[in-house]
Design an enzyme around this catalytic site. Structure first.
Site, PDB file in Angstrom:
ATOM      1  N   HIS A 307       0.857  -1.189   0.000  1.00  0.00           N
ATOM      2  CA  HIS A 307       0.000   0.000   0.000  1.00  0.00           C
ATOM      3  C   HIS A 307       0.886   1.230   0.000  1.00  0.00           C
ATOM      4  O   HIS A 307       1.928   1.241   0.626  1.00  0.00           O
ATOM      5  CB  HIS A 307      -0.905   0.004   1.247  1.00  0.00           C
ATOM      6  CG  HIS A 307      -2.070   0.920   1.110  1.00  0.00           C
ATOM      7  ND1 HIS A 307      -1.990   2.257   1.410  1.00  0.00           N
ATOM      8  CD2 HIS A 307      -3.330   0.695   0.674  1.00  0.00           C
ATOM      9  CE1 HIS A 307      -3.165   2.810   1.171  1.00  0.00           C
ATOM     10  NE2 HIS A 307      -3.996   1.893   0.728  1.00  0.00           N
ATOM     11  N   ASP A 364      -7.920  -5.453   0.247  1.00  0.00           N
ATOM     12  CA  ASP A 364      -8.461  -6.303  -0.812  1.00  0.00           C
ATOM     13  C   ASP A 364      -8.079  -7.770  -0.675  1.00  0.00           C
ATOM     14  O   ASP A 364      -8.601  -8.603  -1.416  1.00  0.00           O
ATOM     15  CB  ASP A 364      -7.980  -5.789  -2.177  1.00  0.00           C
ATOM     16  CG  ASP A 364      -8.658  -4.482  -2.528  1.00  0.00           C
ATOM     17  OD1 ASP A 364      -9.844  -4.339  -2.212  1.00  0.00           O
ATOM     18  OD2 ASP A 364      -7.994  -3.608  -3.104  1.00  0.00           O
TER      19      ASP A 364
HETATM   20  N1  CMC Z   1       4.135  -7.642  -4.844  1.00  0.00           N
HETATM   21  C1  CMC Z   1       5.466  -7.615  -5.027  1.00  0.00           C
HETATM   22  N2  CMC Z   1       6.235  -6.536  -4.884  1.00  0.00           N
HETATM   23  C2  CMC Z   1       5.627  -5.388  -4.554  1.00  0.00           C
HETATM   24  C3  CMC Z   1       4.250  -5.314  -4.348  1.00  0.00           C
HETATM   25  C4  CMC Z   1       3.487  -6.495  -4.499  1.00  0.00           C
HETATM   26  N3  CMC Z   1       2.166  -6.481  -4.302  1.00  0.00           N
HETATM   27  N4  CMC Z   1       3.894  -4.046  -4.023  1.00  0.00           N
HETATM   28  C5  CMC Z   1       5.041  -3.343  -4.017  1.00  0.00           C
HETATM   29  N5  CMC Z   1       6.091  -4.149  -4.357  1.00  0.00           N
HETATM   30  C6  CMC Z   1       7.507  -3.749  -4.384  1.00  0.00           C
HETATM   31  C7  CMC Z   1       7.821  -2.948  -5.635  1.00  0.00           C
HETATM   32  O1  CMC Z   1       8.247  -3.793  -6.692  1.00  0.00           O
HETATM   33  C8  CMC Z   1       8.914  -2.054  -5.133  1.00  0.00           C
HETATM   34  O2  CMC Z   1      10.098  -2.809  -5.040  1.00  0.00           O
HETATM   35  P1  CMC Z   1      11.540  -2.085  -5.263  1.00  0.00           P
HETATM   36  O3  CMC Z   1      11.653  -1.073  -4.145  1.00  0.00           O
HETATM   37  O4  CMC Z   1      12.527  -3.180  -5.183  1.00  0.00           O
HETATM   38  O5  CMC Z   1      11.468  -1.445  -6.628  1.00  0.00           O
HETATM   39  C9  CMC Z   1       8.487  -1.727  -3.705  1.00  0.00           C
HETATM   40  O6  CMC Z   1       7.698  -2.868  -3.286  1.00  0.00           O
HETATM   41  C10 CMC Z   1       7.657  -0.463  -3.554  1.00  0.00           C
HETATM   42  O7  CMC Z   1       6.554  -0.568  -4.467  1.00  0.00           O
HETATM   43  P2  CMC Z   1       5.926   0.666  -5.250  1.00  0.00           P
HETATM   44  O8  CMC Z   1       5.206   0.149  -6.441  1.00  0.00           O
HETATM   45  O9  CMC Z   1       6.979   1.704  -5.455  1.00  0.00           O
HETATM   46  O10 CMC Z   1       4.906   1.203  -4.157  1.00  0.00           O
HETATM   47  P3  CMC Z   1       3.675   2.137  -4.428  1.00  0.00           P
HETATM   48  O11 CMC Z   1       3.381   2.837  -3.163  1.00  0.00           O
HETATM   49  O12 CMC Z   1       3.889   2.987  -5.647  1.00  0.00           O
HETATM   50  O13 CMC Z   1       2.488   1.108  -4.809  1.00  0.00           O
HETATM   51  C11 CMC Z   1       0.670  -0.391  -4.622  1.00  0.00           C
HETATM   52  C12 CMC Z   1       1.503   0.681  -3.926  1.00  0.00           C
HETATM   53  C13 CMC Z   1      -0.585  -0.683  -3.793  1.00  0.00           C
HETATM   54  C14 CMC Z   1       0.205   0.118  -6.010  1.00  0.00           C
HETATM   55  C15 CMC Z   1       1.537  -1.662  -4.781  1.00  0.00           C
HETATM   56  O14 CMC Z   1       1.917  -2.136  -3.512  1.00  0.00           O
HETATM   57  C16 CMC Z   1       0.822  -2.758  -5.571  1.00  0.00           C
HETATM   58  O15 CMC Z   1       0.893  -2.767  -6.811  1.00  0.00           O
HETATM   59  N6  CMC Z   1       0.130  -3.715  -4.850  1.00  0.00           N
HETATM   60  C17 CMC Z   1      -0.652  -4.722  -5.531  1.00  0.00           C
HETATM   61  C18 CMC Z   1      -1.989  -4.153  -5.971  1.00  0.00           C
HETATM   62  C19 CMC Z   1      -2.940  -3.924  -4.795  1.00  0.00           C
HETATM   63  O16 CMC Z   1      -3.121  -4.797  -3.948  1.00  0.00           O
HETATM   64  N7  CMC Z   1      -3.605  -2.752  -4.795  1.00  0.00           N
HETATM   65  C20 CMC Z   1      -4.613  -2.426  -3.782  1.00  0.00           C
HETATM   66  C21 CMC Z   1      -4.215  -1.261  -2.916  1.00  0.00           C
HETATM   67  S1  CMC Z   1      -5.236  -1.150  -1.461  1.00  0.00           S
HETATM   68  C22 CMC Z   1      -6.805  -0.800  -2.048  1.00  0.00           C
HETATM   69  C23 CMC Z   1      -6.920   0.571  -2.585  1.00  0.00           C
HETATM   70  O17 CMC Z   1      -6.731   1.540  -1.834  1.00  0.00           O
HETATM   71  O18 CMC Z   1      -7.237   0.709  -3.756  1.00  0.00           O
END
Ligand code: CMC
Length: 429
Positions: A307, A364
């Site tokens: 998140h 989720d």
């Molecule tokens: N599985 C594997 N690796 C992950 C995941 C995941 N679900 N989420 C983040 N990472 C890694 C990402 O690859 C990155 O690694 P590195 O630092 O080595 O490059 C690090 O963790 C930080 O990730 P980010 O993408 O920079 O983080 P963000 O804050 O931009 O993204 C997120 C947050 C929710 C989009 C992401 O965690 C994600 O894609 N999760 C899966 C989709 C999901 O469950 N979304 C629902 C969010 S909660 C409901 C809502 O509010 O909508």
């Protein structure tokens, strides 16, 4: 130097003093509003990693501590003691209602649940296999065509009524979208039922026989709606505010929010989680999935994990996890995917990759298993999220309409394109 009221940014030989604002909770914010004028510099923050876009009194999140407050009330208390409709009132008005206020609100919402008959023609125009989020987005957007002329945004009563209409009509439209997709006749809302039960009837009741519902079904759905009702300036709420900042009508704003919610990185994750669990299929294959999620070249992420704000267990996930066990047990559902989900959570929480990045289950991760147990099809999961989040969207929209600092949302950019050059006619290219 703790608690400064301003900070100074030195740019070349120019010192720019920037005020620091503090809310009632949370990190202080440096106000850069005058920076461009005084220094000729913009700031750069893709994805708004460190940028507050407004002042808001609706919802507070402490992502490090795993705290979520609606209007100051902890989500755990609301989940245990409140109802979705009461939470909707709270989000909209800022205070819990008295019994009289609640009864009046419930009465008003109940009596605005009908959708205009002409919307049925509109609905019939979609192909039977259209995704219900596509239908919901179009249908809610089309409400602006029905209520535009009678909506004066300067009138607080008309704004409030628009918010009530949205909370009342979105469940009717959501259920109608579902029934259109499976070829069932639309079921009109029954005013003798309360909000969540009424929605389940609109979804599942057939003309030929009465619907038998176990009380746990409406209770579980109501809980999920409470947990999804708001989450401060997430992508869809920020979209509602961005569109709202232009003076667009609230139905158009909420339709834009629905579009933003649909993506798998946001509300679409609940659908993606269930698909992922089905693909993993067996608890024995969890380890392989965890390895794949760690491999950046695989393009696979653990859906329902991570998140932007929570760097701790999402408090909503903890509540849903507990409810999931209860619902499945009370409905007598033995879903092998629950075992897959629990093993996956356990494996990820022990894994160095997820620990180091503070990736925990989010709202989720378990919600889809509950929806599935209630008979709600996977394509409808994000629609459920949208239905609940409508309460948050309209509350933010109402707040924005009276915000004296609100301006049209208009970010800047770092331009990386061509520098000025002369047009070249076809025969010279
Ligand atoms: N599985 C594997 N690796 C992950 C995941 C995941 N679900 N989420 C983040 N990472 C890694 C990402 O690859 C990155 O690694 P590195 O630092 O080595 O490059 C690090 O963790 C930080 O990730 P980010 O993408 O920079 O983080 P963000 O804050 O931009 O993204 C997120 C947050 C929710 C989009 C992401 O965690 C994600 O894609 N999760 C899966 C989709 C999901 O469950 N979304 C629902 C969010 S909660 C409901 C809502 O509010 O909508």
């Amino acid at each position: 130097m703790s608690d400064p009221t301003s900070v100074t940014l030195n740019i070349g030989d120019k010192a720019v003093s920037l005020p620091v604002h503090r809310g009632s909770l949370g990190a202080p914010c440096i106000d850069i509003g005058k920076l461009a004028k005084e220094s000729g510099h913009f700031t750069y923050d893709p994805g708004f990693m460190a940028t507050a876009s407004c002042r808001s009194a609706v919802t507070y999140i402490d992502g490090d501590e795993g705290v979520l407050l609606y209007r100051g009330y902890p989500i755990e208390q609301l989940a245990k003691q409140s109802s979705f409709l009461e939470v909707a009132y709270l989000l909209m008005h800022g205070e819990l209602p008295t019994r009289t206020q609640f009864d009046a609100f419930e009465h008003e919402v109940t009596h605005h649940t009908m959708m205009h008959e002409a919307l049925k023609t509109f609905l019939g125009g979609f192909r039977h296999d259209a995704h219900p989020m596509a239908m919901l987005c179009g249908m809610v957007g089309s409400l602006s065509a029905f209520y535009h002329d009678t909506l004066n945004l300067d009138d607080p009563e008309q704004r409030r009524l628009a918010a009530v209409r949205l909370i009342a009509k979105v469940p009717t439209i959501a259920a109608a979208c579902y029934r259109q997709s499976i070829g069932w006749p639309i079921r009109y809302p029954r005013n003798n039922l309360e909000y969540t039960t009424r929605f389940l009837h609109m979804m599942f009741e057939v003309p030929s026989e009465p619907l038998q519902l176990k009380p746990v079904a409406a209770k579980a759905l109501d809980l999920l709606f409470i947990l999804h009702a708001d989450h401060e300036q997430n992508a869809s709420t920020s979209t509602v505010r961005l569109v709202g900042s232009t003076g667009a009508n609230p139905y158009a704003c909420v339709a834009a929010g629905i579009a933003a919610l649909w993506g798998p990185a946001h509300g679409g994750a609940n659908e993606a989680v269930l698909k992922m669990l089905e693909e993993i299929g067996r608890p024995e294959d969890v380890a392989k999935a965890v390895e794949k999620a760690k491999d950046k070249n695989s393009g696979f992420r653990l859906m329902g994990f991570g998140h932007r704000v929570y760097k701790n267990y999402d408090p909503r996930a903890a509540i849903i996890r507990e409810m999931c066990h209860k619902v499945l047990a009370e409905l007598g559902v033995n879903d092998p995917l629950l075992e897959v989900a629990m093993r996956l959570e356990e494996a990820a929480l022990k894994d160095e990759y997820f620990v180091a990045r503070k990736l925990y289950p989010n709202v989720d991760f378990y919600s889809g298993l509950i929806y599935k147990a209630l008979g709600i099809p996977t394509e409808m999961f994000t629609v459920m999220f949208a239905l609940a989040r409508t309460a948050g969207w309209v509350s933010h929209w109402l707040e924005q309409q009276v915000d004296p600092e609100a301006k049209i949302g208009r970010p800047r950019q770092i331009y990386t394109g061509a520098t000025p050059r002369d047009y070249v006619p076809f025969d010279k290219r």
